[in-house]
Design a protein around this motif. Structure first.
Motif, PDB file in Angstrom:
ATOM      1  N   ASN A  63      51.352  32.030  42.178  1.00 10.12           N
ATOM      2  CA  ASN A  63      50.524  31.088  41.405  1.00 10.12           C
ATOM      3  C   ASN A  63      49.479  30.421  42.277  1.00 10.12           C
ATOM      4  O   ASN A  63      48.324  30.246  41.872  1.00 10.12           O
ATOM      5  CB  ASN A  63      51.408  30.046  40.726  1.00 10.12           C
ATOM      6  CG  ASN A  63      52.188  30.618  39.554  1.00 10.12           C
ATOM      7  OD1 ASN A  63      51.805  31.642  38.994  1.00 10.12           O
ATOM      8  ND2 ASN A  63      53.285  29.972  39.183  1.00 10.12           N
ATOM      9  N   ARG A  64      49.864  30.014  43.498  1.00  9.11           N
ATOM     10  CA  ARG A  64      48.883  29.390  44.398  1.00  9.11           C
ATOM     11  C   ARG A  64      47.778  30.380  44.758  1.00  9.11           C
ATOM     12  O   ARG A  64      46.600  30.022  44.812  1.00  9.11           O
ATOM     13  CB  ARG A  64      49.595  28.891  45.653  1.00  9.11           C
ATOM     14  CG  ARG A  64      50.482  27.668  45.423  1.00  9.11           C
ATOM     15  CD  ARG A  64      50.898  27.031  46.743  1.00  9.11           C
ATOM     16  NE  ARG A  64      51.738  27.961  47.512  1.00  9.11           N
ATOM     17  CZ  ARG A  64      53.068  27.971  47.453  1.00  9.11           C
ATOM     18  NH1 ARG A  64      53.716  27.141  46.632  1.00  9.11           N
ATOM     19  NH2 ARG A  64      53.771  28.815  48.186  1.00  9.11           N
ATOM     20  N   ARG A  65      48.163  31.622  45.009  1.00  7.61           N
ATOM     21  CA  ARG A  65      47.149  32.613  45.371  1.00  7.61           C
ATOM     22  C   ARG A  65      46.212  32.898  44.200  1.00  7.61           C
ATOM     23  O   ARG A  65      44.997  33.042  44.372  1.00  7.61           O
ATOM     24  CB  ARG A  65      47.829  33.908  45.802  1.00  7.61           C
ATOM     25  CG  ARG A  65      46.887  34.946  46.388  1.00  7.61           C
ATOM     26  CD  ARG A  65      47.637  36.222  46.683  1.00  7.61           C
ATOM     27  NE  ARG A  65      48.129  36.853  45.470  1.00  7.61           N
ATOM     28  CZ  ARG A  65      47.368  37.625  44.677  1.00  7.61           C
ATOM     29  NH1 ARG A  65      46.101  37.836  44.986  1.00  7.61           N
ATOM     30  NH2 ARG A  65      47.881  38.173  43.601  1.00  7.61           N
ATOM     31  N   THR A 101      42.171  32.478  43.960  1.00  8.19           N
ATOM     32  CA  THR A 101      41.341  33.617  43.569  1.00  8.19           C
ATOM     33  C   THR A 101      40.496  33.295  42.351  1.00  8.19           C
ATOM     34  O   THR A 101      39.340  33.728  42.239  1.00  8.19           O
ATOM     35  CB  THR A 101      42.234  34.832  43.286  1.00  8.19           C
ATOM     36  OG1 THR A 101      43.047  35.097  44.436  1.00  8.19           O
ATOM     37  CG2 THR A 101      41.412  36.066  42.984  1.00  8.19           C
ATOM     38  N   LEU A 102      41.042  32.526  41.429  1.00  8.00           N
ATOM     39  CA  LEU A 102      40.300  32.154  40.225  1.00  8.00           C
ATOM     40  C   LEU A 102      39.077  31.316  40.561  1.00  8.00           C
ATOM     41  O   LEU A 102      37.999  31.501  39.976  1.00  8.00           O
ATOM     42  CB  LEU A 102      41.224  31.405  39.268  1.00  8.00           C
ATOM     43  CG  LEU A 102      40.643  31.031  37.896  1.00  8.00           C
ATOM     44  CD1 LEU A 102      40.238  32.278  37.134  1.00  8.00           C
ATOM     45  CD2 LEU A 102      41.635  30.214  37.098  1.00  8.00           C
ATOM     46  N   GLN A 151      37.436  31.447  43.398  1.00 10.03           N
ATOM     47  CA  GLN A 151      36.465  32.298  44.081  1.00 10.03           C
ATOM     48  C   GLN A 151      35.759  33.250  43.121  1.00 10.03           C
ATOM     49  O   GLN A 151      34.600  33.625  43.349  1.00 10.03           O
ATOM     50  CB  GLN A 151      37.174  33.107  45.169  1.00 10.03           C
ATOM     51  CG  GLN A 151      37.752  32.260  46.294  1.00 10.03           C
ATOM     52  CD  GLN A 151      38.543  33.084  47.289  1.00 10.03           C
ATOM     53  OE1 GLN A 151      38.652  34.304  47.138  1.00 10.03           O
ATOM     54  NE2 GLN A 151      39.096  32.423  48.292  1.00 10.03           N
ATOM     55  N   ASP A 152      36.432  33.628  42.057  1.00  5.81           N
ATOM     56  CA  ASP A 152      35.858  34.616  41.145  1.00  5.81           C
ATOM     57  C   ASP A 152      35.094  33.997  39.985  1.00  5.81           C
ATOM     58  O   ASP A 152      34.652  34.720  39.088  1.00  5.81           O
ATOM     59  CB  ASP A 152      36.964  35.506  40.572  1.00  5.81           C
ATOM     60  CG  ASP A 152      37.598  36.380  41.639  1.00  5.81           C
ATOM     61  OD1 ASP A 152      36.994  36.502  42.719  1.00  5.81           O
ATOM     62  OD2 ASP A 152      38.689  36.931  41.399  1.00  5.81           O
ATOM     63  N   ALA A 153      34.931  32.685  39.969  1.00  5.83           N
ATOM     64  CA  ALA A 153      34.218  32.054  38.856  1.00  5.83           C
ATOM     65  C   ALA A 153      32.774  32.538  38.788  1.00  5.83           C
ATOM     66  O   ALA A 153      32.239  32.829  37.708  1.00  5.83           O
ATOM     67  CB  ALA A 153      34.268  30.537  39.003  1.00  5.83           C
ATOM     68  N   THR A 154      32.137  32.646  39.951  1.00  5.54           N
ATOM     69  CA  THR A 154      30.750  33.127  39.980  1.00  5.54           C
ATOM     70  C   THR A 154      30.654  34.580  39.535  1.00  5.54           C
ATOM     71  O   THR A 154      29.738  34.973  38.793  1.00  5.54           O
ATOM     72  CB  THR A 154      30.178  32.974  41.390  1.00  5.54           C
ATOM     73  OG1 THR A 154      30.300  31.601  41.794  1.00  5.54           O
ATOM     74  CG2 THR A 154      28.712  33.360  41.428  1.00  5.54           C
ATOM     75  N   LEU A 155      31.623  35.399  39.978  1.00  9.50           N
ATOM     76  CA  LEU A 155      31.610  36.812  39.592  1.00  9.50           C
ATOM     77  C   LEU A 155      31.826  36.991  38.090  1.00  9.50           C
ATOM     78  O   LEU A 155      31.232  37.873  37.470  1.00  9.50           O
ATOM     79  CB  LEU A 155      32.678  37.580  40.370  1.00  9.50           C
ATOM     80  CG  LEU A 155      32.484  37.647  41.892  1.00  9.50           C
ATOM     81  CD1 LEU A 155      33.645  38.393  42.523  1.00  9.50           C
ATOM     82  CD2 LEU A 155      31.166  38.323  42.231  1.00  9.50           C
ATOM     83  N   VAL A 156      32.657  36.142  37.499  1.00  8.55           N
ATOM     84  CA  VAL A 156      32.887  36.227  36.063  1.00  8.55           C
ATOM     85  C   VAL A 156      31.616  35.895  35.287  1.00  8.55           C
ATOM     86  O   VAL A 156      31.260  36.564  34.305  1.00  8.55           O
ATOM     87  CB  VAL A 156      34.043  35.296  35.655  1.00  8.55           C
ATOM     88  CG1 VAL A 156      34.158  35.184  34.145  1.00  8.55           C
ATOM     89  CG2 VAL A 156      35.354  35.795  36.240  1.00  8.55           C
ATOM     90  N   GLN A 157      30.904  34.874  35.730  1.00  8.22           N
ATOM     91  CA  GLN A 157      29.660  34.512  35.069  1.00  8.22           C
ATOM     92  C   GLN A 157      28.637  35.643  35.168  1.00  8.22           C
ATOM     93  O   GLN A 157      27.944  35.971  34.189  1.00  8.22           O
ATOM     94  CB  GLN A 157      29.094  33.230  35.697  1.00  8.22           C
ATOM     95  CG  GLN A 157      27.839  32.704  35.023  1.00  8.22           C
ATOM     96  CD  GLN A 157      28.087  32.269  33.593  1.00  8.22           C
ATOM     97  OE1 GLN A 157      29.215  31.917  33.232  1.00  8.22           O
ATOM     98  NE2 GLN A 157      27.056  32.308  32.770  1.00  8.22           N
ATOM     99  N   ARG A 158      28.568  36.270  36.334  1.00 11.67           N
ATOM    100  CA  ARG A 158      27.636  37.384  36.511  1.00 11.67           C
ATOM    101  C   ARG A 158      28.041  38.587  35.649  1.00 11.67           C
ATOM    102  O   ARG A 158      27.176  39.264  35.070  1.00 11.67           O
ATOM    103  CB  ARG A 158      27.596  37.784  37.976  1.00 11.67           C
ATOM    104  CG  ARG A 158      26.589  38.874  38.287  1.00 11.67           C
ATOM    105  CD  ARG A 158      26.597  39.204  39.761  1.00 11.67           C
ATOM    106  NE  ARG A 158      25.664  40.284  40.055  1.00 11.67           N
ATOM    107  CZ  ARG A 158      25.497  40.837  41.256  1.00 11.67           C
ATOM    108  NH1 ARG A 158      26.218  40.389  42.284  1.00 11.67           N
ATOM    109  NH2 ARG A 158      24.627  41.805  41.432  1.00 11.67           N
ATOM    110  N   ALA A 159      29.317  38.823  35.543  1.00 14.10           N
ATOM    111  CA  ALA A 159      29.780  39.924  34.701  1.00 14.10           C
ATOM    112  C   ALA A 159      29.453  39.678  33.230  1.00 14.10           C
ATOM    113  O   ALA A 159      29.098  40.619  32.499  1.00 14.10           O
ATOM    114  CB  ALA A 159      31.281  40.126  34.882  1.00 14.10           C
ATOM    115  N   ARG A 160      29.565  38.457  32.769  1.00 15.13           N
ATOM    116  CA  ARG A 160      29.206  38.159  31.389  1.00 15.13           C
ATOM    117  C   ARG A 160      27.720  38.400  31.134  1.00 15.13           C
ATOM    118  O   ARG A 160      27.331  38.948  30.092  1.00 15.13           O
ATOM    119  CB  ARG A 160      29.569  36.710  31.071  1.00 15.13           C
ATOM    120  CG  ARG A 160      31.078  36.465  30.984  1.00 15.13           C
ATOM    121  CD  ARG A 160      31.373  34.994  30.791  1.00 15.13           C
ATOM    122  NE  ARG A 160      32.813  34.769  30.688  1.00 15.13           N
ATOM    123  CZ  ARG A 160      33.365  33.562  30.640  1.00 15.13           C
ATOM    124  NH1 ARG A 160      32.593  32.462  30.686  1.00 15.13           N
ATOM    125  NH2 ARG A 160      34.681  33.443  30.548  1.00 15.13           N
TER     126      ARG A 160
END
Length: 305
Positions: free
Chosen positions: A89-91, A95-96, A98-107
């Motif tokens: 859960n901590r990991r 990771t969540l 760090q990946d917020a920017t990547l998720v926005q770009r993917a959308r």
């Protein structure tokens, strides 16, 4: 010098009957094996029907043993999973973030892709599921890799249909009975699957090795470089397997041929999904009547003077 051990049953009735029954069982087994061998050689259709009947009878037993094995194996795994939950859960939280920017770009890319598809009017064929069934058993020690699926032609399963698991492609159906189907796995030596590399679209061929792995070869480039971690998915070429299903990952750097590990492991998959073939079979050519082909051509009319 010690005397030799007497192996004769002596005057014991129980030993004599046991020895006699052993001989009878061995002779009966040899006769049954010879009959099955002759049947498979001279009448393959009858042998396939007999094998289907045996599968129908052994499928409930194999399914029950599979349930018992899963129940016994789930205990230690559940305890270990409990202790791994907190650190996982901590990991995942880190990771969540760090990946917020990547998720926005993917959308943004997904919206742009949808807009371009509307402009180009690109249509994709829908992938229809035929049946969802449990994997009853799979071969692990033989050089041929097959699995038995608890669904047959009564559920709409037909030969040639692809089968996939939660992680990726498993194989295709080669033989069906009323409530079971035989699936040749993609690791079988006779399995050949058109694939493509996800990072650059390189077309390739994935062929089974018979030992749980597949060999990936380039389809149009000689000595093509393969890097460790390259992922290959189905390409849709051939019209059997729908495109985009995960197949295998390359283990180490290689050229021309790369040994790869498949994503779907039949011994760990509980359920499988039977899909329709990607493209429907071509219609048969029109049959011309025999009379028109054999009759002579009609004479041309006389020219007017």
């Amino acid at each position: 010098m010690a005397p030799q051990r007497d192996r004769r049953p002596g005057f014991s009735r129980r030993a004599q009957y046991g020895l006699f029954l052993g001989y009878v069982a061995a002779a009966a087994g040899a006769l049954i094996a010879a009959a099955l061998l002759l049947l498979s050689t001279f009448h393959p259709a009858a042998f396939a029907a007999a094998r289907g009947v045996v599968r129908e009878g052994t499928a409930p037993v194999s399914l029950g043993l599979r349930h018992v094995r899963d129940f016994l194996a789930s205990g230690p795994a559940a305890v270990a999973e409990h202790f791994r939950t907190a650190s996982e859960n901590r990991r995942l939280r880190a990771t969540l973030k760090q990946d917020a920017t990547l998720v926005q770009r993917a959308r943004l890319l997904a919206r742009e892709n949808a807009r371009l598809r509307r402009l180009l009017e690109v249509r994709e064929l829908p992938i229809q599921a035929v049946a969802t069934a449990r994997l009853v058993s799979s071969s692990a020690s033989s050089t041929r890799r097959y699995a038995v699926l608890a669904a047959g032609y009564s559920q709409g399963v037909r030969s040639g249909q692809p089968v996939r698991g939660p992680e990726g492609l498993l194989g295709r159906v080669v033989e069906t009975s009323a409530n079971t189907a035989r699936v040749v796995l993609l690791t079988d030596p006779d399995s050949v699957i058109p694939v493509r590399r996800t990072r650059d679209g390189l077309p390739a061929i994935a062929s089974g090795r018979g030992d749980g792995f597949v060999d990936v070869r380039s389809a149009n480039i000689a000595n093509a470089p393969f890097l460790a971690g390259d992922i290959f998915v189905t390409s849709g070429i051939g019209g059997i397997y729908p495109p985009g299903i995960p197949v295998a990952r390359v283990l180490q750097n290689a050229r021309d041929t790369a040994t790869s590990r498949v994503f779907a492991q039949p011994d760990r998959a509980d359920y499988a999904l039977v899909l329709q073939t990607f493209l429907p079979p071509l219609p048969p050519p029109p049959a011309f009547p025999a009379s028109s082909a054999s009759s002579p051509p009609a004479p041309a009319p006389d020219a007017a003077p």
